[in-house]
Scaffold this active site. Structure first.
Site, PDB file in Angstrom:
ATOM      1  CE  LYS A  80     -27.860  -6.560  70.054  1.00 11.64           C
ATOM      2  NZ  LYS A  80     -26.769  -6.975  70.964  1.00 11.64           N
ATOM      3  N   GLY A 179     -19.418  -6.053  89.434  1.00 14.71           N
ATOM      4  CA  GLY A 179     -20.019  -7.056  88.627  1.00 14.71           C
ATOM      5  C   GLY A 179     -18.984  -8.268  88.394  1.00 14.71           C
ATOM      6  CB  VAL A 180     -17.446 -10.928  90.042  1.00 11.23           C
ATOM      7  CG1 VAL A 180     -16.298  -9.786  90.555  1.00 11.23           C
ATOM      8  CG2 VAL A 180     -18.345 -11.101  91.241  1.00 11.23           C
ATOM      9  N   GLY A 181     -19.586 -11.335  87.120  1.00 14.64           N
ATOM     10  CA  GLY A 181     -20.278 -12.481  86.488  1.00 14.64           C
ATOM     11  C   GLY A 181     -19.403 -13.108  85.506  1.00 14.64           C
ATOM     12  CG  HIS A 182     -20.558 -15.397  82.143  1.00 15.39           C
ATOM     13  ND1 HIS A 182     -21.938 -14.933  82.150  1.00 15.39           N
ATOM     14  CD2 HIS A 182     -20.594 -16.582  81.952  1.00 15.39           C
ATOM     15  CE1 HIS A 182     -22.478 -16.367  82.489  1.00 15.39           C
ATOM     16  NE2 HIS A 182     -21.691 -17.079  82.206  1.00 15.39           N
ATOM     17  CB  VAL A 183     -17.011  -9.969  81.464  1.00 17.50           C
ATOM     18  CG1 VAL A 183     -15.682  -9.062  81.302  1.00 17.50           C
ATOM     19  CG2 VAL A 183     -17.421 -10.127  80.210  1.00 17.50           C
TER      20      VAL A 183
HETATM   21  P1  NAD Z   1     -23.086 -11.567  83.531  1.00 16.66           P
HETATM   22  O1  NAD Z   1     -24.470 -11.464  83.930  1.00 16.66           O
HETATM   23  O2  NAD Z   1     -22.526 -12.995  83.656  1.00 16.66           O
HETATM   24  O3  NAD Z   1     -22.380 -10.442  84.721  1.00 16.66           O
HETATM   25  C1  NAD Z   1     -22.965  -9.461  85.345  1.00 16.66           C
HETATM   26  C2  NAD Z   1     -22.910  -9.634  86.690  1.00 16.66           C
HETATM   27  O4  NAD Z   1     -23.277  -8.122  87.351  1.00 16.66           O
HETATM   28  C3  NAD Z   1     -23.595 -10.210  87.373  1.00 16.66           C
HETATM   29  O5  NAD Z   1     -22.799 -11.344  88.338  1.00 16.66           O
HETATM   30  C4  NAD Z   1     -24.548  -9.472  88.221  1.00 16.66           C
HETATM   31  O6  NAD Z   1     -25.168 -10.155  89.513  1.00 16.66           O
HETATM   32  C5  NAD Z   1     -24.106  -8.390  88.365  1.00 16.66           C
HETATM   33  N1  NAD Z   1     -24.907  -7.272  88.665  1.00 16.66           N
HETATM   34  C6  NAD Z   1     -26.193  -6.943  88.272  1.00 16.66           C
HETATM   35  N2  NAD Z   1     -26.496  -5.493  88.777  1.00 16.66           N
HETATM   36  C7  NAD Z   1     -25.730  -5.036  89.703  1.00 16.66           C
HETATM   37  C8  NAD Z   1     -25.194  -4.199  90.516  1.00 16.66           C
HETATM   38  N3  NAD Z   1     -26.278  -3.238  90.785  1.00 16.66           N
HETATM   39  N4  NAD Z   1     -24.003  -3.944  91.087  1.00 16.66           N
HETATM   40  C9  NAD Z   1     -23.217  -4.894  91.181  1.00 16.66           C
HETATM   41  N5  NAD Z   1     -23.383  -6.099  90.338  1.00 16.66           N
HETATM   42  C10 NAD Z   1     -24.477  -6.112  89.626  1.00 16.66           C
HETATM   43  O7  NAD Z   1     -22.783 -10.770  82.433  1.00 16.66           O
HETATM   44  P2  NAD Z   1     -21.323 -10.799  81.418  1.00 16.66           P
HETATM   45  O8  NAD Z   1     -21.368 -11.752  80.335  1.00 16.66           O
HETATM   46  O9  NAD Z   1     -20.175 -10.934  82.515  1.00 16.66           O
HETATM   47  O10 NAD Z   1     -21.397  -9.425  81.096  1.00 16.66           O
HETATM   48  C11 NAD Z   1     -21.115  -8.131  81.712  1.00 16.66           C
HETATM   49  C12 NAD Z   1     -21.214  -6.743  80.985  1.00 16.66           C
HETATM   50  O11 NAD Z   1     -20.359  -6.717  79.913  1.00 16.66           O
HETATM   51  C13 NAD Z   1     -22.622  -6.621  80.341  1.00 16.66           C
HETATM   52  O12 NAD Z   1     -22.527  -5.293  80.326  1.00 16.66           O
HETATM   53  C14 NAD Z   1     -22.421  -7.186  78.946  1.00 16.66           C
HETATM   54  O13 NAD Z   1     -23.360  -6.326  78.060  1.00 16.66           O
HETATM   55  C15 NAD Z   1     -21.020  -6.656  78.646  1.00 16.66           C
HETATM   56  N6  NAD Z   1     -20.173  -7.456  77.621  1.00 16.66           N
HETATM   57  C16 NAD Z   1     -20.224  -8.799  78.006  1.00 16.66           C
HETATM   58  C17 NAD Z   1     -19.373  -9.570  76.823  1.00 16.66           C
HETATM   59  C18 NAD Z   1     -19.263 -11.372  77.075  1.00 16.66           C
HETATM   60  O14 NAD Z   1     -18.447 -11.476  76.323  1.00 16.66           O
HETATM   61  N7  NAD Z   1     -19.941 -11.740  78.037  1.00 16.66           N
HETATM   62  C19 NAD Z   1     -18.828  -8.791  75.710  1.00 16.66           C
HETATM   63  C20 NAD Z   1     -19.078  -7.463  75.813  1.00 16.66           C
HETATM   64  C21 NAD Z   1     -19.736  -7.031  76.470  1.00 16.66           C
END
Ligand code: NAD
Length: 358
Positions: A80, A179-183
């Site tokens: 990292k 959390g309904v972001g990307h994942v």
């Molecule tokens: P993202 O930023 O797209 O989504 C995160 C979501 O969580 C956002 O919509 C945000 O508004 C929401 N959020 C933040 N604080 C919150 C709270 N207190 N309550 C409810 N919702 C809240 O990120 P992502 O890429 O979807 O990743 C989500 C998690 O998965 C992270 O922990 C990341 O490290 C992990 N992760 C992601 C990947 C990947 O491929 N993107 C791979 C491995 C792990």
């Protein structure tokens, strides 16, 4: 504090602190292990309060990547990079070019990619100076957004945990997604398609409305997600969602989601186990994204195109590995996160021993 005395040192193979006078770049590249292959892990840019804090973060994150990559059964070690600086004010193309030269100086021991505070555009500048950059678009080996693949791995993991905990498939099972972001958004669609009932929360109202419209999910405020009547809690936001306090409020028997570092502490993992709940260790269930990146690195190295069939095969193996963690937890009466840590350490040690013997 000496590097070797740091509690987070944990036998790192190399820790490289690099300063570039022209741009002011201060980066620490931590290489925990190359026993299974070149170290891979993203680059984070953060305004650390001290270089000690930056070092500790780099060491912890790089060891975590070793564990994740070992459990994903991909030919990569763990590393990292952190850049000390404010991503909002301190970024320049020259800074990332200097970072690229720092990565290049390690001669392929470490592959970088985006992480918190670092964008694809930033990494394109690094790529001008080194080939050891994954996660960029526009070439045959490119793997694209890892999120859908992460979500697919998490979906399969949730399905497996529900089978184990409730002896049923996903139809009619209620899943609470934090959390309904990307994942989380991709996961919601996959779960809805499998017949699960969804309860979702996020601090982003627009994202919530979109996912609810597509999946029929019920929306609740962020603080209420721990109190809903759900069979599964799927943390997909930030780390530390499961604390002693939130755990006591959960009604279901499964915690399985995509977020990194879901347990506030290892003790919470033990409490969860003692309550008879099933926890899918985060760095196992969310390994789909790094599998996708590994396919890109392999294709760049071989001069071939990205191979989705390889990714699919590794996702199948990932679900089997999660199953093995759950089996051993049950048989040995130990929390799943402890079993997973032990398996990851054994895989890394096995590869290191094979390398020494070769
Ligand atoms: P993202 O930023 O797209 O989504 C995160 C979501 O969580 C956002 O919509 C945000 O508004 C929401 N959020 C933040 N604080 C919150 C709270 N207190 N309550 C409810 N919702 C809240 O990120 P992502 O890429 O979807 O990743 C989500 C998690 O998965 C992270 O922990 C990341 O490290 C992990 N992760 C992601 C990947 C990947 O491929 N993107 C791979 C491995 C792990």
């Amino acid at each position: 504090m000496s590097v070797f005395d740091s509690a987070a040192f944990e036998n790192h193979e190399g820790v490289h602190a690099i300063f570039d006078e022209k741009t002011g770049l201060k980066t620490i590249i931590a290489v925990h292990s190359t026993a299974r292959g070149p170290a891979a892990g993203g680059c984070r840019m953060w305004p650390y309060a001290s270089s000690e804090a930056a070092l500790t973060d780099a060491l912890k994150l790089s060891r975590a990547m070793s564990f994740k990559n070992a459990m994903a059964d991909i030919p990569l070690g763990g590393g990292k990079a952190v850049i000390i600086g404010d991503a909002r004010t301190d970024k320049t193309p020259a800074l990332f070019e200097a970072f690229g030269r720092a990565v290049d100086g390690l001669g392929g021991q470490y592959w970088t990619a985006e992480d918190v505070g670092v964008s694809v555009a930033d990494m394109a500048h690094a790529r001008n100076q080194t080939r050891y950059v994954a996660g960029l678009e526009g070439h045959a080996a490119a793997s694209g957004d890892p999120s859908p693949v992460t979500a697919e791995g998490v979906f399969r993991g949730v399905r497996l945990c529900v089978e184990r905990a409730y002896g049923r498939d996903l139809k009619g099972v209620t899943v609470a997604i934090q959390g309904v972001g990307h994942v989380g958004a991709y996961l919601a669609e996959k779960l809805a398609a499998a017949g699960a009932e969804l309860i979702i929360t996020d601090v982003n109202e627009a994202a919530l409305a979109q996912v609810a419209a597509r999946t029929g999910a019920t929306i609740v405020p962020p603080a209420a997600i721990f109190d809903v009547d759900a069979d599964v809690f799927a943390p997909c936001a930030l780390g530390g969602a499961v604390t002693a306090e939130t755990l006591a409020r959960l009604k279901g028997r499964v915690v399985a989601g995509g977020a990194n570092n879901q347990l506030a502490s290892p003790e919470v993992g033990r409490m969860l186990f003692e309550r008879g709940m099933l926890y899918a260790p985060d760095y196992v269930i969310n390994g789909g994204g790094i599998i996708n990146v590994a396919a890109e690195i392999a294709a760049i190295e071989a001069g071939t195109a990205f191979d989705p069939a390889w990714v699919e095969a590794k996702l199948t193996t990932l679900a089997a590995t999660l199953g093995e963690v759950l089996d051993r937890s049950l048989a040995e009466k130990r929390p799943t996160h402890e079993v997973a840590d032990e398996m990851a350490k054994a895989r890394i040690a096995g590869a290191a021993a094979a390398r020494r013997a070769a």
